[in-house]
Write an enzyme that holds these catalytic residues in place. Structure first.
Site, mmCIF file in Angstrom:
data_model
loop_
_atom_site.group_PDB
_atom_site.id
_atom_site.type_symbol
_atom_site.label_atom_id
_atom_site.label_comp_id
_atom_site.label_asym_id
_atom_site.label_seq_id
_atom_site.Cartn_x
_atom_site.Cartn_y
_atom_site.Cartn_z
ATOM 1 N N HIS B 76 12.593 0.606 4.852
ATOM 2 C CA HIS B 76 12.257 -0.650 5.781
ATOM 3 C C HIS B 76 13.714 -1.455 5.332
ATOM 4 O O HIS B 76 14.115 -1.649 4.105
ATOM 5 C CB HIS B 76 11.432 -1.370 5.707
ATOM 6 C CG HIS B 76 10.137 -0.699 6.625
ATOM 7 N ND1 HIS B 76 8.807 -0.980 6.398
ATOM 8 C CD2 HIS B 76 10.266 0.038 7.766
ATOM 9 C CE1 HIS B 76 8.244 -0.485 7.415
ATOM 10 N NE2 HIS B 76 9.126 0.153 8.183
ATOM 11 N N ASP B 78 13.865 -4.628 4.731
ATOM 12 C CA ASP B 78 13.647 -5.561 3.698
ATOM 13 C C ASP B 78 13.225 -5.112 2.417
ATOM 14 O O ASP B 78 13.090 -5.549 1.401
ATOM 15 C CB ASP B 78 12.279 -6.565 4.146
ATOM 16 C CG ASP B 78 10.983 -5.761 4.361
ATOM 17 O OD1 ASP B 78 11.149 -4.360 4.577
ATOM 18 O OD2 ASP B 78 10.008 -6.084 4.143
ATOM 19 N N ASP B 196 1.448 -5.502 -3.012
ATOM 20 C CA ASP B 196 1.568 -5.849 -1.823
ATOM 21 C C ASP B 196 0.466 -6.902 -1.073
ATOM 22 O O ASP B 196 -0.560 -6.782 -0.830
ATOM 23 C CB ASP B 196 1.907 -4.599 -0.748
ATOM 24 C CG ASP B 196 2.022 -4.888 0.827
ATOM 25 O OD1 ASP B 196 2.313 -6.196 1.304
ATOM 26 O OD2 ASP B 196 2.028 -4.244 1.505
ATOM 27 N N ASN B 235 9.435 3.235 12.889
ATOM 28 C CA ASN B 235 7.924 3.331 12.794
ATOM 29 C C ASN B 235 7.950 4.809 13.400
ATOM 30 O O ASN B 235 7.436 5.101 14.631
ATOM 31 C CB ASN B 235 7.260 2.460 13.568
ATOM 32 C CG ASN B 235 5.546 2.697 13.254
ATOM 33 O OD1 ASN B 235 5.261 3.763 13.034
ATOM 34 N ND2 ASN B 235 5.057 1.565 13.206
ATOM 35 N N HIS B 368 0.588 -2.698 6.759
ATOM 36 C CA HIS B 368 0.050 -3.313 5.379
ATOM 37 C C HIS B 368 -1.479 -3.325 5.320
ATOM 38 O O HIS B 368 -2.222 -3.985 6.245
ATOM 39 C CB HIS B 368 0.684 -4.728 5.187
ATOM 40 C CG HIS B 368 2.167 -4.754 5.211
ATOM 41 N ND1 HIS B 368 2.823 -4.715 3.807
ATOM 42 C CD2 HIS B 368 3.084 -4.854 6.099
ATOM 43 C CE1 HIS B 368 3.997 -4.606 4.453
ATOM 44 N NE2 HIS B 368 4.187 -4.948 5.677
ATOM 45 N N HIS B 390 5.437 -9.466 -2.580
ATOM 46 C CA HIS B 390 5.694 -9.134 -1.201
ATOM 47 C C HIS B 390 4.937 -10.243 -0.372
ATOM 48 O O HIS B 390 3.915 -9.791 0.371
ATOM 49 C CB HIS B 390 5.334 -7.694 -0.901
ATOM 50 C CG HIS B 390 6.010 -7.243 0.253
ATOM 51 N ND1 HIS B 390 5.504 -7.579 1.751
ATOM 52 C CD2 HIS B 390 7.173 -6.298 0.622
ATOM 53 C CE1 HIS B 390 6.063 -6.884 2.559
ATOM 54 N NE2 HIS B 390 7.234 -6.165 1.991
#
Lengths: 555, 555
Positions: B76, B78, B196, B235, B368, B390
């Site tokens: 990803h 980020d 996370d 995704n 998540h 995160h």
């Protein structure tokens, strides 16, 4: 009968459809124009520097002699916040319930026009004739007391505007929505219903305000230090419940923040807030009490940078600074667009180490009914035609789909834009053109002097800043005498970009020299040459496009 | 043994804590520095004109010889979006799983540095020695395939970084999170867990991606016209499910939008996407099929103004224009800050009259884990110390509270800021100072040349625009020869405010005349007199504070 059969009824929105905010609806019965609400909206992100937005009321100004009244459904800013601007343009009597009128008075006083305006007090039982049109009301539940729906009689049936509503089966003040009256209105024949679409996407039923009070009371029960509660200042019921929780847990309450102080004062004076004697203390005296004896009721639920809560968090509030032992209740949800600032304030409170109670679940409930309540309203009113109002287009759309689930025909439902007129003759509706409508932007004292060009410039300036290029030319010879000087703001750190700016200067010099030698001494071409040459150079070097403003002085 | 007892382990974040985005964590084992992830962040609203934000890596630059690796958890933005910028500053080998590496390669190619970088392929079973430190991996479930957690061995126990994860009991590709391996890591002793925190505020368990596939399949079953699906390009599982739904309902699929095309190409090439032959068609050929034979997979799930979906809605896309018979599936949630633009695109689709399927409930699931999954991770790892990562601070905070519910001691949990170092010696942790950290803003080609002053100017400019005041003075006599000229941008409509600008001009003239007569011919004072006088005048007249830029030319 003939006259009745020719009666023309027109319904349209000047604000409040396709948007959340600046609600303003118009019902015309033959020559009579009745205006419902006059709200404001807070600017979108791309309306840079704009303070507030109000509806374009040029249609009302043009037809001022026909406008008989502005009738207000309740006292929220998105329903009354534009009133002082509108009343400066057209002098029209205002009708509203007691609390709404109290808030309006304050507003008109601040705008210096209170004495010029006729204010008329109504209640949910009033039956008026305005112009030659009969108007009545029905009580609703909403996140401010004294909210009403409006019923305008026509020979074709009534036009009903729900105002903002939910059906709260356990309202804090015991005043239920008048379901019986709504059913009667429905039985008598509703030609067209205009109903609140805010929560048309939300299934089920909206939580009662009383449950919120229980949530708040639980937090009060458990907190050991000070309690700081922030909510919308206008949510008088919630404020009442905060006061009650304070009484139960033997705390004094300090009220902080301009709008909170204002609403508490007005609501208490008018009897909408029951404040036991000795409960309220001055914020200056908070520190003379022990922490567990204090609750603070403050503005700032949206994380507004200048609000009292934000200042408390930053240590910039004169009397109150957040402590690790404080419990902060954020009894509000973020208005769309404010998510980040609300999130930031919650973060900062956590960083201080304070206890933070937030989120819909426990200490907040919407003031707008969810799908089951919207369906109930439709079933009570059983309108022939339906105009979903008060919401973004997708909410109006969801409301339309709800109406179809309770049996309405899609053809009888109008998803209107601002200004779009639905006209009724002989009980038949059709879309009949548009009246002027739109946003009027207010920036400082200026009403409407900021428009697309100004906003476009602000957007450009905000993105990559500006370079001003000044050069002085000899009027006669066309030679340049002084400059070019390049001054930049919001573009790059000058100190770290000396080379870039020197090169830019050299480039402009060479462009000007070339122009002069080619006798291109017409200003417009000089300027556009500089602008284009410099813009290309800077984009190549930086991939940015600052605004370039060449200024040529002649001596 | 003595050496082992003196081993010093340091853990800190250069990005990713106190924010959503630009993840970058550092684990130091004695002299070895291991970097985990190198992400980017999208700018906040107040970072005007900024394109992206990356972490300040000056600590890594200063200690370049000690930096042994950048290890990536998944692909990803980020987590990998800052990589090309970082690798331009320090040349360090990169370790990543296959799909992540595929995405990274593309990125480095675009930045023109692919050939300068050493890329190392790993998988979830790899066990490496990097520098003198053993590193292993475990597979997780996330909204992109090939996501891993990382286990760094130290003599004091392991440092475990979860990466982004959820526990999906029915993963689309059948590859479960390696719970057994995680338990083993836990049994072997985890000194510190970095986990996370994104959904630490969300109760329960996050929905399986497979359920989303079912939701999408249902929509495909019912739609009669074209289907247009937008989701995050990365995704891949969801894209696979969209392809599957297309196969089942006998539709061809056109892929639209730069990032969607890129990811589909890479994922298919590397075997992460199973695309039946003949399924994909060119967007140019869409109109050669009947509507019910077509599905379009597009970018634009965040309502980005330049994205393919937005262009389709505006009629500005070359091949596809939204039709009333289309069904659009928005298989994504709004990233914080994008709520309004997502809402706007949904509105516009409804206005066209198309069917729109959106909202978390049916066609989107978070990548998540929610509270129950976070607790499961804590219980598997049973760490001595815990650093929630995160997330915004309030999410880290909520994660801390979760850890306490499963039995951790508050003293063993560190809510760190960027740069804040947690140091471990002899199994004991303490906070040990800070390393430099912060935001590096990227605007066009400029890395770090936009800072507080430039942003402050952009903010000022965006609010009320600018007035440039130019005047030419005689160098010797100090008298002014030409001007003042006042040019404004982003302030008011010039045409409607001629009087105001004329008055302003007069005021500046009188200020300058007065200065000249009083022999205040020092530039700085001249300028500040003009600035103050004009600012006061304009604020009084308009309640606005434009930037005022006086420029004095000498001839």
């Amino acid at each position: 009968m003939t006259k009745e059969n020719n009666e023309k009824v027109r319904v349209f929105a000047l604000g409040g459809v396709g948007e959340i905010g600046k609600n303003m609806y118009v019902v015309e019965v033959d020559e009579d124009i009745l205006v419902i609400d006059a709200g404001l909206m807070f600017p979108d992100d791309d309306m840079l520097g704009v303070d507030i937005v109000i509806p374009d009321v040029s249609y009302l100004v043009e037809n001022e002699d026909r406008v008989k009244a502005i009738i207000l459904t309740h006292g929220h800013e998105d329903h009354i916040g534009g009133l002082s601007y509108v009343l400066k343009k057209i002098n029209v009597p205002v009708f509203a319930t007691k609390l709404t009128l109290g808030l309006v008075e304050e507003k008109l006083k601040e705008a210096g026009i209170l004495k010029d305006v006729t204010l008329n007090l109504v209640d949910h039982n009033s039956i008026l004739t305005i112009g030659s049109t009969a108007v009545s009301f029905f009580r609703t539940n909403h996140s401010i007391p004294d909210s009403v729906g409006i019923c305008v009689e026509t020979t074709q049936g009534s036009i009903v505007h729900t105002g903002d509503f939910k059906f709260d089966q356990t309202p804090v003040d015991g005043k239920h929505a008048e379901i019986g009256k709504m059913a009667t209105i429905g039985q008598n024949g509703v030609l067209c219903l205009l109903s609140d679409s805010t929560n048309a996407e939300r299934p089920g039923t909206t939580k009662s305000e009383t449950e919120v009070g229980q949530g708040i009371a639980e937090v009060f029960d458990q907190a050991e230090g000070r309690i700081i509660v922030t909510t919308f200042a206008s949510n008088v019921h919630r404020i009442q419940q905060v006061l009650q929780a304070a009484v139960t847990t033997k705390r004094k309450v300090a009220v902080v923040g301009r709008s909170m102080l204002k609403v508490v004062k007005i609501a208490a004076k008018l009897g909408y807030l029951d404040i036991p004697k000795g409960l309220i203390i001055e914020v200056e005296d908070v520190n003379t009490y022990r922490d567990e004896q204090v609750a603070i009721l403050t503005t700032g639920s949206q994380g507004e940078p200048m609000s009292a809560l934000t200042r408390m968090v930053k240590g910039a509030h004169r009397q109150i600074t957040i402590k690790v032992t404080d419990t902060i209740i954020i009894a509000a949800s973020a208005i769309p667009g404010n998510e980040k600032s609300v999130s930031a304030i919650i973060d900062k409170l956590h960083r201080i180490g304070a206890e933070v109670v937030y989120g819909q679940a426990k200490v907040h409930a919407s003031g707008h009914g969810s799908q089951d309540e919207l369906k109930l309203m439709l079933n009570l009113m059983r309108p022939t035609y339906f105009v979903p109002i008060h919401g973004e287009y997708r909410m109006q759309h969801a409301h339309k789909e709800l109406a179809m689930t309770v049996g309405m025909n899609a053809d009888n439902i109008f998803l209107v834009d601002k200004g779009e007129v639905v006209e009724f003759v002989n009980g038949q509706a059709r879309v009949a053109g548009k009246v002027p409508s739109g946003h009027v932007l207010i920036d400082g004292l200026g009403v409407g002097d900021v428009g697309n060009i100004v906003l476009r410039d602000r957007r450009l300036l905000s993105k990559d800043g500006i370079l001003v290029v000044v050069v002085t030319l000899n009027k006669k010879t066309g030679e340049f005498i002084s400059g070019p000087n390049i001054i930049s703001r919001g573009f790059v750190y000058v100190r770290e970009s000396e080379k870039l700016l020197d090169d830019a200067n050299e480039l402009v010099t060479s462009i000007l020299t070339k122009c002069v030698s080619e006798n291109v001494n017409e200003w417009a071409s000089l300027k556009s040459n500089v602008r284009e040459g410099l813009s290309r150079f800077l984009f190549e070097k930086t991939k940015r496009r600052p605004m370039i403003l060449p200024i040529i002085m002649e001596v």
